[in-house]
Design an enzyme around this catalytic site. Structure first.
Site, PDB file in Angstrom:
ATOM      1  N   GLN A 187       0.803  -1.218   0.000  1.00 42.64           N
ATOM      2  CA  GLN A 187       0.000   0.000   0.000  1.00 42.64           C
ATOM      3  C   GLN A 187       0.834   1.265   0.000  1.00 42.64           C
ATOM      4  O   GLN A 187       0.302   2.358  -0.231  1.00 42.64           O
ATOM      5  CB  GLN A 187      -0.937   0.006   1.215  1.00 42.64           C
TER       6      GLN A 187
ATOM      7  N   CYS B 295      -5.258   0.455   3.658  1.00 42.01           N
ATOM      8  CA  CYS B 295      -5.326  -0.966   4.013  1.00 42.01           C
ATOM      9  C   CYS B 295      -6.737  -1.517   3.833  1.00 42.01           C
ATOM     10  O   CYS B 295      -6.916  -2.680   3.448  1.00 42.01           O
ATOM     11  CB  CYS B 295      -4.850  -1.175   5.441  1.00 42.01           C
TER      12      CYS B 295
ATOM     13  N   HIS C  84      -6.250  -1.400  11.585  1.00 43.52           N
ATOM     14  CA  HIS C  84      -5.588  -1.807  10.350  1.00 43.52           C
ATOM     15  C   HIS C  84      -6.303  -3.018   9.752  1.00 43.52           C
ATOM     16  O   HIS C  84      -6.493  -4.036  10.422  1.00 43.52           O
ATOM     17  CB  HIS C  84      -4.125  -2.163  10.640  1.00 43.52           C
TER      18      HIS C  84
ATOM     19  N   ASN D 145      -0.898  -9.379   4.808  1.00 43.27           N
ATOM     20  CA  ASN D 145      -0.804  -7.938   5.037  1.00 43.27           C
ATOM     21  C   ASN D 145      -0.589  -7.234   3.699  1.00 43.27           C
ATOM     22  O   ASN D 145      -0.462  -7.874   2.650  1.00 43.27           O
ATOM     23  CB  ASN D 145       0.336  -7.639   6.011  1.00 43.27           C
TER      24      ASN D 145
END
Length: 342
Positions: free
Chosen positions: A146, A152, A285, A309
């Site tokens: 990102q 996110c 997140h 992630n």
């Protein structure tokens, strides 16, 4: 001729002084060696991550970096002694304070009025497998990055839709996070967003492919092209609770979730992440749960979630983190998951 009684105390005192000087010399030598070692490591860090600073900025960044390196080394020493089940490592974020890191990298906004569809999950007859990894079955695109943009939420949503689109069509299509950043107007682009509002956008419009609408990591004008839509959804569902999350991951596929990121999460390298300081009620997140399992090699066998992630594949275990499962809803991972209906 000197008398014996007066010589011995003088020699004794002289020996003590020399010993003190030797100890000081050793300390100075060790300190100089450590400083040199850190200077080389600092140069390597800058070179490896392409860091460039002004003269004034470099002094500040190095102080922050040294503080973070100290934290990492101390934690890993304790992990080697068996006090932790995971290790930390220096990464591109090591020259940032945690406050700066939160501002630039975290961006999930939690709804205060979440409604859950727990009753829409599976019948009691459904038995979840003991371990699941959807990466091995083609549901998961490569790890993305990102950048310094709090998007996110968009990556978590595209990951969940990519999985369900594959489930329906057998084709793994990388979808456009930039489409959501620019066009999901009820969200705030790089300043954060809600997963459910992104799902709302896709439900109405569909979402372009990554190839047609590439990621640039900053807010821009909406360039959505209906002819470039890579996936659509009919609806989406939300729920709560670790047992329901396990059921959903086993029966559906990758699930959009959110966690409360802490300073140690920032530097996670490998192992099963456990942090008693994170919150189960205030995730900040968004991530993607792509499976779960149990590590029986540990002294105390640990259940874990496999989490994708969006900070690139140099972070964590190739861009992934294993988080403790079935333990106090670690960092809120099961507080508000979502999955799309395609």
């Amino acid at each position: 001729m000197l008398k014996r009684g007066k010589v011995e105390p003088q020699i004794e005192e002289f020996a003590k002084i020399m010993l003190r000087l030797a100890v000081v010399a050793m300390c100075v030598t060790a300190t100089l060696g450590l400083g040199s070692e850190l200077s080389d490591a600092w140069k390597t860090f800058k070179l490896h991550h392409g860091k460039m600073y002004t003269k004034e900025e470099e002094t500040k960044r190095r102080m922050i970096w040294e503080s973070n390196i100290e934290l990492i080394q101390q934690h890993n020493l304790e992990a080697d002694m068996g006090k932790h089940t995971y290790w930390l490592g220096s990464n591109e974020f090591a020259d940032m304070t945690f406050a700066e890191f939160k501002q630039k990298m975290l961006g999930t906004l939690m709804s205060k009025n979440s409604t859950f569809d727990n009753e829409l999950l599976y019948t009691p007859e459904f038995k979840a497998a003991s371990e699941v990894d959807w990466r091995k079955r083609g549901y998961v695109t490569p790890v993305k990055n990102q950048g310094h943009c709090g998007s996110c939420w968009a990556f978590s949503v595209t990951g969940a839709i990519e999985g369900q689109h594959f489930r329906k069509t057998g084709k793994l299509v990388s979808l456009s996070e930039q489409n959501l950043v620019d066009c999901s107007k009820k969200n705030h682009g790089c300043d954060g967003g809600w997963q459910y509002k992104a799902f709302d956008y896709v439900k109405i419009n569909g979402i372009d492919t990554e190839e047609a609408y590439p990621y640039i990591g900053k807010d821009s004008t909406c360039k959505f092209d209906k002819s470039a839509v890579g996936a659509t959804i009919r609806d989406y569902k939300s729920f709560s609770g670790e047992q329901n999350l396990m059921t959903a991951v086993a029966a559906i596929g990758p699930i959009s979730c959110a966690v409360d990121v802490t300073k140690k999460f920032q530097f996670y390298k490998n192992g099963i992440f456990v942090d008693y300081t994170c919150s189960a009620s205030s995730p900040n997140h968004a991530i993607l749960v792509v499976g779960y399992g149990t590590d029986a090699s540990l002294y105390d066998p640990s259940d874990y979630w496999i989490v994708k992630n969006s900070w690139g594949n140099s972070w964590g275990e190739g861009g992934y983190i294993r988080m403790k499962r079935n333990y106090r809803n670690m960092c809120g991972i099961a507080s508000n998951p979502y999955y799309p209906v395609v």
